[in-house]
Design an enzyme around this catalytic site. Structure first.
Site, PDB file in Angstrom:
ATOM      1  N   CYS A 126     -23.611 -19.373 -27.014  1.00  0.00           N
ATOM      2  CA  CYS A 126     -22.593 -20.338 -26.487  1.00  0.00           C
ATOM      3  C   CYS A 126     -21.806 -20.892 -27.489  1.00  0.00           C
ATOM      4  CB  CYS A 126     -23.026 -20.969 -25.421  1.00  0.00           C
ATOM      5  SG  CYS A 126     -21.609 -22.007 -24.666  1.00  0.00           S
ATOM      6  N   GLY A 136       0.393  -0.041  -9.133  1.00  0.00           N
ATOM      7  CA  GLY A 136      -0.593   0.795  -9.583  1.00  0.00           C
ATOM      8  C   GLY A 136      -2.099   0.051  -9.051  1.00  0.00           C
ATOM      9  N   HIS A 180      -9.230 -11.593 -11.290  1.00  0.00           N
ATOM     10  CA  HIS A 180     -10.499 -10.839 -11.179  1.00  0.00           C
ATOM     11  C   HIS A 180     -11.071 -11.390 -12.775  1.00  0.00           C
ATOM     12  CE1 HIS A 180      -9.693  -7.895  -8.065  1.00  0.00           C
ATOM     13  NE2 HIS A 180      -9.853  -9.022  -7.583  1.00  0.00           N
TER      14      HIS A 180
HETATM   15  N1  APR Z   1       1.075   4.794 -12.320  1.00  0.00           N
HETATM   16  C1  APR Z   1       1.075   4.209 -11.024  1.00  0.00           C
HETATM   17  N2  APR Z   1       0.022   4.132 -10.310  1.00  0.00           N
HETATM   18  C2  APR Z   1      -1.093   4.755 -10.951  1.00  0.00           C
HETATM   19  C3  APR Z   1      -1.017   5.171 -12.256  1.00  0.00           C
HETATM   20  C4  APR Z   1       0.051   5.660 -12.687  1.00  0.00           C
HETATM   21  N3  APR Z   1       0.109   6.103 -14.015  1.00  0.00           N
HETATM   22  N4  APR Z   1      -2.192   6.039 -12.292  1.00  0.00           N
HETATM   23  C5  APR Z   1      -3.242   5.664 -11.333  1.00  0.00           C
HETATM   24  N5  APR Z   1      -2.282   4.743 -10.207  1.00  0.00           N
HETATM   25  C6  APR Z   1      -2.708   4.488  -9.021  1.00  0.00           C
HETATM   26  C7  APR Z   1      -3.701   5.209  -8.366  1.00  0.00           C
HETATM   27  O1  APR Z   1      -3.135   6.228  -7.568  1.00  0.00           O
HETATM   28  C8  APR Z   1      -4.491   4.498  -7.421  1.00  0.00           C
HETATM   29  O2  APR Z   1      -3.920   4.094  -6.002  1.00  0.00           O
HETATM   30  O3  APR Z   1      -3.597   3.379  -9.394  1.00  0.00           O
HETATM   31  C9  APR Z   1      -4.290   2.890  -8.378  1.00  0.00           C
HETATM   32  C10 APR Z   1      -5.811   2.532  -8.922  1.00  0.00           C
HETATM   33  O4  APR Z   1      -6.805   2.219  -8.004  1.00  0.00           O
HETATM   34  P1  APR Z   1      -8.022   1.896  -8.550  1.00  0.00           P
HETATM   35  O5  APR Z   1      -8.667   2.649  -9.227  1.00  0.00           O
HETATM   36  O6  APR Z   1      -8.842   1.646  -7.105  1.00  0.00           O
HETATM   37  O7  APR Z   1      -7.809   0.246  -9.046  1.00  0.00           O
HETATM   38  P2  APR Z   1      -7.499  -0.861  -8.422  1.00  0.00           P
HETATM   39  O8  APR Z   1      -6.627  -0.932  -7.107  1.00  0.00           O
HETATM   40  O9  APR Z   1      -6.953  -1.995  -9.552  1.00  0.00           O
HETATM   41  O10 APR Z   1      -8.813  -1.792  -8.035  1.00  0.00           O
HETATM   42  C11 APR Z   1      -8.929  -3.018  -7.331  1.00  0.00           C
HETATM   43  O11 APR Z   1     -11.356  -2.974  -7.508  1.00  0.00           O
HETATM   44  O12 APR Z   1     -13.267  -2.149  -8.482  1.00  0.00           O
HETATM   45  C12 APR Z   1     -12.409  -3.413  -8.333  1.00  0.00           C
HETATM   46  O13 APR Z   1     -12.131  -5.583  -9.326  1.00  0.00           O
HETATM   47  C13 APR Z   1     -11.812  -3.874  -9.638  1.00  0.00           C
HETATM   48  O14 APR Z   1      -9.694  -4.835  -9.972  1.00  0.00           O
HETATM   49  C14 APR Z   1     -10.197  -3.931  -9.249  1.00  0.00           C
HETATM   50  C15 APR Z   1     -10.099  -3.745  -7.770  1.00  0.00           C
END
Ligand code: APR
Length: 266
Positions: A164, A204, A108
């Site tokens: 740039c 995560g 990303h």
């Molecule tokens: N350890 C393990 N897991 C964790 C922790 C931790 N300390 N803290 C939070 N989490 C988990 C949450 O339970 C959740 O399921 O991490 C996850 C984070 O999810 P999101 O906030 O949805 O993030 P992500 O999955 O990376 O999002 C994917 O969405 O917004 C777009 O481009 C952006 O890359 C991102 C993509």
């Protein structure tokens, strides 16, 4: 089953214990901002200042945090794993590479990278990107000499920081982030690695965003073992052979120790 080739997918949850906000958790980034205001090409065309402010703040925050035990454990695995290993992160922070991970793809994009829409070059970027005009306003009784103004202009042509480094165009540099509706980076390399892996591990991530959320299906279809490490079951949790629920900073070092055949957590 002998494990030789490993693919690891990480999301915002792996950086949570370093103090970086996730997207969809309580106080997540999408709580305070609407995706369509800050994370689409249309948003950037409509209000570049708002989009720059969002990413400038995240870039500044990045300078105040450090990798945690989960990043460190994955970096050690990268250094010591004799087979194929690919770490695919959805994160735009640089904590994996700061921890020492090398076999890494930012699907990303990266906060520490800029992309010039005038010459299509990409380059590392530090500090703010918002083309704010910082040229000093004339102040009663204080006039900058022409040499001072020239020195200033050399620093910031027309007052902008958004220059740039490659073609010197002003105001055309955007964050090198993959926004909604845009194609993630290195998808072919990622797909090849997933189809050839024996073990697919997701750490995560909520499993809310494709194509990353579909990787587990491809891995399963190609016969790999699948493991999820997450604070709570993700949306695609039932697709994994095994789910370990808890904090990445605690569970990832234990898992890495197992894979490297060590007794104690890394
Ligand atoms: N350890 C393990 N897991 C964790 C922790 C931790 N300390 N803290 C939070 N989490 C988990 C949450 O339970 C959740 O399921 O991490 C996850 C984070 O999810 P999101 O906030 O949805 O993030 P992500 O999955 O990376 O999002 C994917 O969405 O917004 C777009 O481009 C952006 O890359 C991102 C993509």
């Amino acid at each position: 089953m002998t494990i030789r080739n490993i693919v690891i997918l990480t999301g915002a949850g792996i950086s949570a214990e370093s103090g970086l906000a996730t997207f969809r958790g309580p106080d997540g980034l999408w709580e305070g901002h609407r995706v369509e205001d800050v994370a689409t090409p249309e948003a950037f065309r409509h209000d570049p200042a708002l989009v720059h402010a969002f990413y400038d703040a995240r870039r500044e925050r990045l300078g105040t945090v450090e990798p945690n035990a989960a990043h460190a454990a994955l970096a050690l695995l990268d250094a010591e794993w004799p087979g194929e290993l690919l770490l695919v992160t959805q994160n735009v922070d640089d904590l994996h590479e700061r921890a020492g991970s090398k076999r890494l793809i930012h699907m990303h994009g990266e906060l520490t990278s800029g992309w010039c829409l005038a010459c299509d070059e990409r380059f590392s970027w530090e500090g703010p990107m918002a083309p704010q005009t910082v040229r000093p306003e004339p102040v009663e009784g204080l006039s900058l000499s022409s040499s001072e103004m020239q020195a200033f202009d050399k620093l910031r042509p027309n007052g902008s920081v958004n220059v740039c480094p490659s073609c010197r165009a002003i105001g055309h540099v955007r964050p090198d982030i993959v926004w909604f509706g845009e194609m993630p980076y290195e998808m072919e390399r990622i797909d090849d690695a997933i189809r050839g892996c024996d073990l697919f591990v997701s750490i995560g991530t909520s499993g809310a965003v494709y194509p990353a959320a579909g990787f587990v299906q491809i891995a399963r279809y190609c016969g790999a073992r699948t493991l999820e490490i997450n604070l709570e079951p993700s949306i695609g949790s039932t697709s994994f052979d095994e789910s370990r629920i808890g904090k990445a900073g605690e569970l990832v070092p234990v898992w890495v120790a197992e894979v490297l055949g060590r007794n104690a957590a890394i």
